[in-house]
Scaffold this active site. Structure first.
Site, mmCIF file in Angstrom:
data_model
loop_
_atom_site.group_PDB
_atom_site.id
_atom_site.type_symbol
_atom_site.label_atom_id
_atom_site.label_comp_id
_atom_site.label_asym_id
_atom_site.label_seq_id
_atom_site.Cartn_x
_atom_site.Cartn_y
_atom_site.Cartn_z
ATOM 1 N N HIS A 172 -61.967 -22.448 78.418
ATOM 2 C CA HIS A 172 -60.748 -23.508 76.986
ATOM 3 C C HIS A 172 -59.193 -23.917 77.933
ATOM 4 C CE1 HIS A 172 -62.070 -21.112 73.653
ATOM 5 N NE2 HIS A 172 -61.672 -20.223 74.549
ATOM 6 N N ASP A 208 -70.444 -18.786 74.616
ATOM 7 C CA ASP A 208 -69.146 -18.386 74.448
ATOM 8 C C ASP A 208 -69.085 -18.718 72.752
ATOM 9 O OD1 ASP A 208 -66.132 -16.925 75.323
ATOM 10 O OD2 ASP A 208 -66.064 -18.123 73.521
ATOM 11 N N HIS A 210 -66.824 -19.439 71.311
ATOM 12 C CA HIS A 210 -65.899 -20.377 71.525
ATOM 13 C C HIS A 210 -66.434 -21.511 72.167
ATOM 14 C CE1 HIS A 210 -63.857 -16.766 70.577
ATOM 15 N NE2 HIS A 210 -62.876 -16.761 69.363
ATOM 16 N N ASP A 298 -69.029 -12.676 72.929
ATOM 17 C CA ASP A 298 -68.185 -12.759 71.793
ATOM 18 C C ASP A 298 -69.135 -13.491 70.499
ATOM 19 O OD1 ASP A 298 -67.121 -15.843 72.722
ATOM 20 O OD2 ASP A 298 -65.096 -14.903 72.671
ATOM 21 N N TYR A 337 -65.031 -9.152 74.000
ATOM 22 C CA TYR A 337 -63.429 -8.815 73.000
ATOM 23 C C TYR A 337 -63.354 -6.901 72.510
ATOM 24 C CZ TYR A 337 -62.212 -13.147 74.694
ATOM 25 O OH TYR A 337 -61.901 -14.408 74.819
HETATM 26 C C1 SP5 Z 1 -62.370 -16.953 76.679
HETATM 27 C C2 SP5 Z 1 -62.180 -16.504 74.619
HETATM 28 O O1 SP5 Z 1 -63.192 -16.262 74.435
HETATM 29 N N1 SP5 Z 1 -61.390 -17.406 74.579
HETATM 30 C C3 SP5 Z 1 -61.307 -17.137 73.102
HETATM 31 C C4 SP5 Z 1 -59.285 -17.263 72.277
HETATM 32 C C5 SP5 Z 1 -59.419 -16.958 71.154
HETATM 33 N N2 SP5 Z 1 -58.348 -16.988 70.875
HETATM 34 C C6 SP5 Z 1 -58.038 -17.513 69.553
HETATM 35 C C7 SP5 Z 1 -56.912 -15.691 68.835
HETATM 36 C C8 SP5 Z 1 -57.059 -16.374 67.058
HETATM 37 C C9 SP5 Z 1 -56.378 -15.381 66.535
HETATM 38 N N3 SP5 Z 1 -56.844 -14.116 66.694
HETATM 39 C C10 SP5 Z 1 -55.503 -13.147 66.320
HETATM 40 C C11 SP5 Z 1 -55.495 -12.303 66.915
HETATM 41 C C12 SP5 Z 1 -54.383 -11.562 67.053
HETATM 42 N N4 SP5 Z 1 -54.139 -10.525 68.139
HETATM 43 ZN ZN ZN Z 2 -64.952 -16.930 72.605
#
Ligand code: SP5
Ligand code: ZN
Length: 360
Positions: A172, A208, A210, A298, A337
């Protein structure tokens, strides 16, 4: 099955304890935690994989993909935060941005780095979730070293493929700003390294859950590094929200050198593997001579951070499909995760890579 491909590792990943994430203004527990890498290590040790230590590389190899100002900021952000007394008053034990260099704020000007310690993070971070603590820089820098070490291994012909267990992740991060639990772009650094060491075109395929927005942005106007990503559709409400649409195809010399395949929430093995196949063909048609896989696990069903429903068999099949390209390949860890499945998912992917390579 014994895993033969080298696993590049650094114990320094543990120095980065996110300490939480500020989401909608609320500090929630961190998701990108040290136990992730340790779970991966345990799963790979169980199949007798060979671990290689990340070799220190000079900052010049990081500056191939990042502005010096971002690297300098990350190196000093925590110390300055602590020196300014912010952990005691107002009681914030991580670097958290509060005001952002939004493009609409300075439509006719180029913003400069703010003087105040508490304002500077908003120049270099684009979200509030990616906190900087005492060991963050050292861990992020070691993760880049791991990715570069893996690139060196395959560029030298020491192995057809190598896996870098990079933590914190990196896809990212753009040339200038960080976010999404990422600080430095490990996959981009590996791609730049492969580009200079092999002389050929390089493809980055990001699986990934995302969108790999940072890697896309770094190479967006270049024809010599192809970037491609399959991910949950940002248009359906998912991070990174502003990027990852199919209409993003590259610019200037890089027009046509970026491919995005956004998937609907709930998509499973069939749709996801079709997309992985499309990205593999994109790399093949673009005459890539080396491959970086941004390996986030993920997209798996049960991961708390994404609505995709890929199975462990799906990840294994993706590993086979990518290895069938027959290219020198560096796999770099991104997200994933669920601590109970992250290790097995990485193991299955790497087993698939091994199967695909022996068949290619
Ligand atoms: C490397 C990677 O997979 N990064 C992804 C980060 C995405 N984070 C977005 C989070 C959106 C809100 N999620 C709620 C979690 C509250 N702790
Ligand atoms: Zn991700």
């Amino acid at each position: 099955m014994r895993l033969a491909l080298p696993i590049v590792w650094s114990d320094r990943h543990r120095l980065h304890e996110p300490g939480g994430e500020v989401w909608v203004g609320v500090r929630t527990p961190g998701t990108e935690v040290p136990a992730r890498a340790d779970a991966i290590r345990a799963a790979l040790e169980a199949c007798d994989a060979a671990f290689v230590s990340a070799e220190p590389h000079p900052d010049a190899d990081v500056l191939a993909v990042h502005d010096a100002s971002l690297l300098d900021y990350l190196r000093t952000a925590w110390d300055e935060w602590a020196q300014a007394g912010l952990p005691d008053d107002p009681g914030q034990d991580r670097v958290v941005p509060y005001v952002f260099a939004h493009p609409g704020l300075t439509p006719h000007l180029t913003p400069t780095v703010p003087v105040a310690t508490w304002a500077r993070p908003g120049y270099f971070a684009y979200d509030t979730m990616t906190l900087v603590g005492p060991g963050t820089y050292e861990a992020a820098r070691a993760a880049v070293d791991a990715a570069l070490t893996a690139a060196d291994l395959v560029a030298a012909g020491g192995a057809p493929a190598a896996y870098a267990c990079t933590r914190p992740p990196g896809h990212h991060v753009t040339r200038t700003v960080h976010g999404g639990s990422c600080y430095l772009n490990n996959a981009a650094a590996a791609a730049a390294r492969l580009r200079t060491r092999t002389g050929g075109r390089v493809a980055v395929i990001d699986i990934d859950a995302h969108h790999g927005n940072g890697t896309q942005a770094i190479f967006y106007d270049r024809a010599d590094v192809l970037t491609a990503s399959v991910h949950v559709d940002p248009g359906a409400g998912w991070f990174p929200h502003f990027l990852g649409f199919a209409t993003e195809t590259g610019a200037g010399a890089g027009e046509g050198a970026n491919r995005n395949v956004p998937l609907a929430p709930g998509a499973g093995d069939a749709e996801w593997l079709r997309a992985v196949d499309e990205l593999a063909w994109f790399a093949r048609d673009g005459h890539a001579e080396a491959l970086v896989v941004a390996l986030g696990v993920d997209a798996a069903a049960g991961d708390p951070e994404s609505p995709l429903q890929v199975t462990a068999n799906g990840y294994r099949a993706a590993g086979r499909a990518l290895a069938a390209l027959g290219l020198p390949t560096v796999l770099v860890q991104e997200g994933g995760y669920d601590l109970t499945t992250i290790g097995p998912l990485v193991r299955e992917t790497l087993a698939g890579v091994q199967e695909g390579a022996t068949r290619a």
